[in-house]
Design a protein around this motif. Structure first.
Motif, PDB file in Angstrom:
ATOM      1  N   UNK A   1       0.809  -1.221   0.000  1.00  0.00           N
ATOM      2  CA  UNK A   1       0.000   0.000   0.000  1.00  0.00           C
ATOM      3  C   UNK A   1       0.846   1.277   0.000  1.00  0.00           C
ATOM      4  N   UNK A   2       2.002   1.243   0.651  1.00  0.00           N
ATOM      5  CA  UNK A   2       2.907   2.393   0.607  1.00  0.00           C
ATOM      6  C   UNK A   2       3.405   2.591  -0.822  1.00  0.00           C
ATOM      7  N   UNK A   3       3.748   1.492  -1.471  1.00  0.00           N
ATOM      8  CA  UNK A   3       4.246   1.550  -2.848  1.00  0.00           C
ATOM      9  C   UNK A   3       3.179   2.090  -3.803  1.00  0.00           C
ATOM     10  N   UNK A   4       1.962   1.628  -3.662  1.00  0.00           N
ATOM     11  CA  UNK A   4       0.872   2.102  -4.525  1.00  0.00           C
ATOM     12  C   UNK A   4       0.608   3.588  -4.255  1.00  0.00           C
TER      13      UNK A   4
ATOM     14  N   UNK B   1       5.970  10.773  -2.933  1.00  0.00           N
ATOM     15  CA  UNK B   1       6.639  10.321  -1.712  1.00  0.00           C
ATOM     16  C   UNK B   1       6.082  10.914  -0.414  1.00  0.00           C
ATOM     17  N   UNK B   2       5.611  12.138  -0.431  1.00  0.00           N
ATOM     18  CA  UNK B   2       5.101  12.741   0.805  1.00  0.00           C
ATOM     19  C   UNK B   2       3.854  12.007   1.302  1.00  0.00           C
ATOM     20  N   UNK B   3       2.933  11.711   0.401  1.00  0.00           N
ATOM     21  CA  UNK B   3       1.720  10.998   0.793  1.00  0.00           C
ATOM     22  C   UNK B   3       2.039   9.552   1.165  1.00  0.00           C
ATOM     23  N   UNK B   4       2.969   8.940   0.453  1.00  0.00           N
ATOM     24  CA  UNK B   4       3.375   7.573   0.799  1.00  0.00           C
ATOM     25  C   UNK B   4       4.025   7.529   2.177  1.00  0.00           C
ATOM     26  N   UNK B   5       4.788   8.552   2.512  1.00  0.00           N
ATOM     27  CA  UNK B   5       5.393   8.614   3.847  1.00  0.00           C
ATOM     28  C   UNK B   5       4.316   8.717   4.921  1.00  0.00           C
ATOM     29  N   UNK B   6       3.253   9.435   4.637  1.00  0.00           N
ATOM     30  CA  UNK B   6       2.139   9.510   5.581  1.00  0.00           C
ATOM     31  C   UNK B   6       1.481   8.163   5.794  1.00  0.00           C
TER      32      UNK B   6
ATOM     33  N   UNK C   1       8.226  -1.093  10.752  1.00  0.00           N
ATOM     34  CA  UNK C   1       8.628   0.283  11.023  1.00  0.00           C
ATOM     35  C   UNK C   1      10.094   0.524  10.684  1.00  0.00           C
ATOM     36  N   UNK C   2      10.943  -0.476  10.920  1.00  0.00           N
ATOM     37  CA  UNK C   2      12.384  -0.276  10.741  1.00  0.00           C
ATOM     38  C   UNK C   2      12.852  -0.503   9.318  1.00  0.00           C
ATOM     39  N   UNK C   3      12.111  -1.269   8.522  1.00  0.00           N
ATOM     40  CA  UNK C   3      12.597  -1.522   7.166  1.00  0.00           C
ATOM     41  C   UNK C   3      11.496  -1.619   6.115  1.00  0.00           C
ATOM     42  N   UNK C   4      10.613  -2.578   6.238  1.00  0.00           N
ATOM     43  CA  UNK C   4       9.688  -2.903   5.160  1.00  0.00           C
ATOM     44  C   UNK C   4       8.760  -1.751   4.785  1.00  0.00           C
ATOM     45  N   UNK C   5       8.332  -0.973   5.756  1.00  0.00           N
ATOM     46  CA  UNK C   5       7.393   0.101   5.467  1.00  0.00           C
ATOM     47  C   UNK C   5       7.977   1.236   4.668  1.00  0.00           C
TER      48      UNK C   5
ATOM     49  N   UNK D   1      13.555   2.849  -2.041  1.00  0.00           N
ATOM     50  CA  UNK D   1      13.866   2.199  -3.317  1.00  0.00           C
ATOM     51  C   UNK D   1      13.618   3.165  -4.475  1.00  0.00           C
ATOM     52  N   UNK D   2      12.505   3.865  -4.422  1.00  0.00           N
ATOM     53  CA  UNK D   2      12.184   4.819  -5.473  1.00  0.00           C
ATOM     54  C   UNK D   2      13.232   5.923  -5.558  1.00  0.00           C
TER      55      UNK D   2
END
Length: 163
Positions: A42-45, A52-57, A79-83, A89-90
């Motif tokens: 979902x972060x990637x989508x 990136x700002x909305x994905x960070x949210x 929280x530490x990596x996968x999210x 990566x982008x």
């Protein structure tokens, strides 16, 4: 419905989906790693749709919900990596040189590994792994390369077939 309301509704659904996938890690412990990876999609989508700002949210809210609902190794790993990895990566892949992009991604992996290791040792008493940290780091580096390649394939599939 206005454009901003639609965006907010979609981002809220992305956050809820990520939180539900993290919640499932408590119900399906054998699939914990896979569910953490799925919870990052979902972060990637969100990144592909809104930047990136909305994905960070979405990442931050999902991580907070993960700690509130799951509060286990899955919340720490997310929280530490996968999210945040889809965002990192982008940004790393914006480099024109392939070797530099991979070096930056590997640095992100090392930072995520160190953060996971420190958080897991601080939050959960006892040994985190039966292997020494350097063995886990080396094995994890190889798994990380496969993970990144598969993540790229999943993104390509999403763009070509689902978007």
């Amino acid at each position: 419905m206005s454009v901003s309301a639609k965006r907010l509704a979609r981002l809220a659904m992305m956050t809820a989906l990520g939180a539900v996938l993290l919640l499932l890690t408590g119900l399906i412990p054998a699939g914990r790693l896979g569910l953490m990876v799925l919870a990052s999609f979902p972060v990637c989508v969100s990144l592909m749709l809104y930047g990136p700002a909305w994905a960070a949210g979405v990442y931050v809210l999902t991580a907070v919900l993960g700690f509130l609902l799951v509060s286990g190794p899955a919340a720490v790993g997310y929280a530490a990596f996968f999210g945040f990895y889809p965002i990192a990566k982008s940004l790393c892949e914006r480099c024109r040189r392939l070797w530099l992009a991979w070096a930056l991604k590997y640095i992100v992996y090392l930072l995520g590994f160190a953060l996971c290791w420190l958080l897991a040792n601080a939050l959960f008493s006892g040994a985190v792994s039966v292997l020494p940290w350097w063995a886990v780091l080396l094995l994890g580096g190889a798994v990380f390369a496969v993970y990144d390649f598969c993540y790229t394939l999943a993104i390509r599939f999403y763009i070509e077939k689902l978007a």
